[in-house]
Design a protein around this motif. Structure first.
Motif, PDB file in Angstrom:
ATOM      1  N   LEU A  43      -9.151 -28.513  28.631  1.00 27.78           N
ATOM      2  CA  LEU A  43      -9.840 -27.584  29.514  1.00 27.78           C
ATOM      3  C   LEU A  43     -10.869 -28.351  30.321  1.00 27.78           C
ATOM      4  N   ASP A  78     -10.284 -25.422  35.410  1.00 26.42           N
ATOM      5  CA  ASP A  78      -9.799 -24.119  34.959  1.00 26.42           C
ATOM      6  C   ASP A  78     -10.667 -22.974  35.487  1.00 26.42           C
ATOM      7  N   GLU A 156     -12.906 -16.523  25.572  1.00 21.52           N
ATOM      8  CA  GLU A 156     -12.196 -17.671  25.047  1.00 21.52           C
ATOM      9  C   GLU A 156     -11.293 -18.273  26.117  1.00 21.52           C
ATOM     10  N   SER A 157     -11.091 -19.585  26.005  1.00 21.16           N
ATOM     11  CA  SER A 157     -10.177 -20.270  26.911  1.00 21.16           C
ATOM     12  C   SER A 157      -9.620 -21.507  26.228  1.00 21.16           C
ATOM     13  N   LYS A 158      -8.308 -21.562  26.082  1.00 19.87           N
ATOM     14  CA  LYS A 158      -7.589 -22.745  25.605  1.00 19.87           C
ATOM     15  C   LYS A 158      -8.149 -23.317  24.301  1.00 19.87           C
TER      16      LYS A 158
END
Length: 317
Positions: A43, A78, A156-158
């Motif tokens: 990310l 991102d 949340e991300s990756k």
């Protein structure tokens, strides 16, 4: 002493050409893991804080230069994180003056319709002459502009968990402002940390630094013979927050703006990064305390490590 290198020189040394911006890179990793060079980030995001937008100071053009540099000169990211103080100042302004500032931001936003931006509220984003709309008096306007349901939230991300805090609150005497979490937010943060799996790395965003060295150096804070750091420049609840984070070893980094200076501090295995300011010295051509206009660029890895660099996008050197 803070060292500076030019992106041009660094890339020429690698035979990669030039990009025309100064960078201050930092690797923040666990020494037990493999070297960062051998890893690929899962990310990447840009931390754009303290844009201080208003008409007539070159802010619109400056923010666009910043965004264009991130989109055209960096590897793909991102999302963006707006660290707060997006507009110059709403607290002491009437409705028309405040609207004029937000109108410039809407114009910028319309030019980049596809940008994914997560927002954090800064002290200058709060409208002091609001008719005290409940339940968030003073913050209702900025929350509407950013489409926020709450002044603090999580996402949340990756594989990474992000917690965005609201740093600015009235003092006990009702005046504006001091850096802390209110009672409800503090309870929410504790519950949120308990709910996140221990193996999931966490990054915390606040406008005002939770912990830092730069608040000591922003102005003559030693003129009395003692170091005196205002409660508006660093969280006055830093100690209980640090003690809370100590219970949750997956808290890896806390990032902030507000001070317009750049730093990275490591304390109890947590990195505290301050990403300078997109506006630099409030859009002056002169740097602020030797710090130029810039943004933070973060790369996050699966093992919970990360890198941080500060990119001076408007520096011709």
């Amino acid at each position: 002493m803070k060292s500076k290198i030019t992106r041009r020189n660094a890339l020429q040394a690698l035979g990669l050409g030039t990009l025309g911006a100064s960078v201050l890179p930092l690797a923040c990793t666990n020494p037990k893991t493999e070297p960062l060079q051998a890893k690929t980030p899962i990310l990447r995001f840009a931390h754009v804080t303290d844009m201080h937008i208003e008409p007539g100071v070159g802010a619109e053009e400056g923010v666009k230069r910043c965004f264009d540099h991130i989109l055209n000169k960096e590897q793909p990211i991102d999302f963006f994180v707006n660290g707060g103080d997006l507009i110059m100042d709403a607290l002491g302004k009437d409705e028309a003056e405040t609207e004029a500032q937000w109108a410039v931001w809407r114009k910028i936003r319309a030019a980049y319709p596809d940008l994914k931006i997560y927002h954090c509220i800064g002290n200058h984003d709060v409208w002091g002459k609001t008719p005290h709309e409940e339940p968030f008096p003073g913050k209702a306007w900025v929350m509407r502009e950013h489409g926020m349901e709450m002044p603090y939230y999580t996402f949340e991300s990756k594989g990474w968990h992000f917690i965005v805090l609201d740093s600015t609150h009235k003092k006990e005497d009702g005046t504006w402002y001091t850096a802390k979490l209110d009672t409800a937010q503090a309870a929410w943060l504790e519950q949120t940390l308990q709910s996140i799996p221990a193996e999931k790395p966490i990054l915390i965003v606040s406008h005002i630094p939770i912990l830092g060295a730069t608040p000591f150096l922003d102005g003559n804070n030693a003129e009395t013979g003692n170091w005196i750091v205002p409660g508006a420049w660093m969280h006055i609840d830093a100690k209980p927050l640090i003690n809370l984070f100590f219970k949750h070893k997956n808290v890896k980094a806390c990032i902030s703006g507000h001070i317009h200076l750049v730093e990275s501090l490591l304390y109890q295995n947590i990195h505290y990064h301050c990403s300078g300011a997109v506006s630099g010295n409030w859009w002056s051509d002169e740097p602020y305390e030797n710090t130029n206009k810039g943004y933070g660029l973060f790369e996050l890895f699966e093992d919970g490590s990360h890198t941080f660099k500060y990119v001076e996008f408007d520096n011709p050197s």
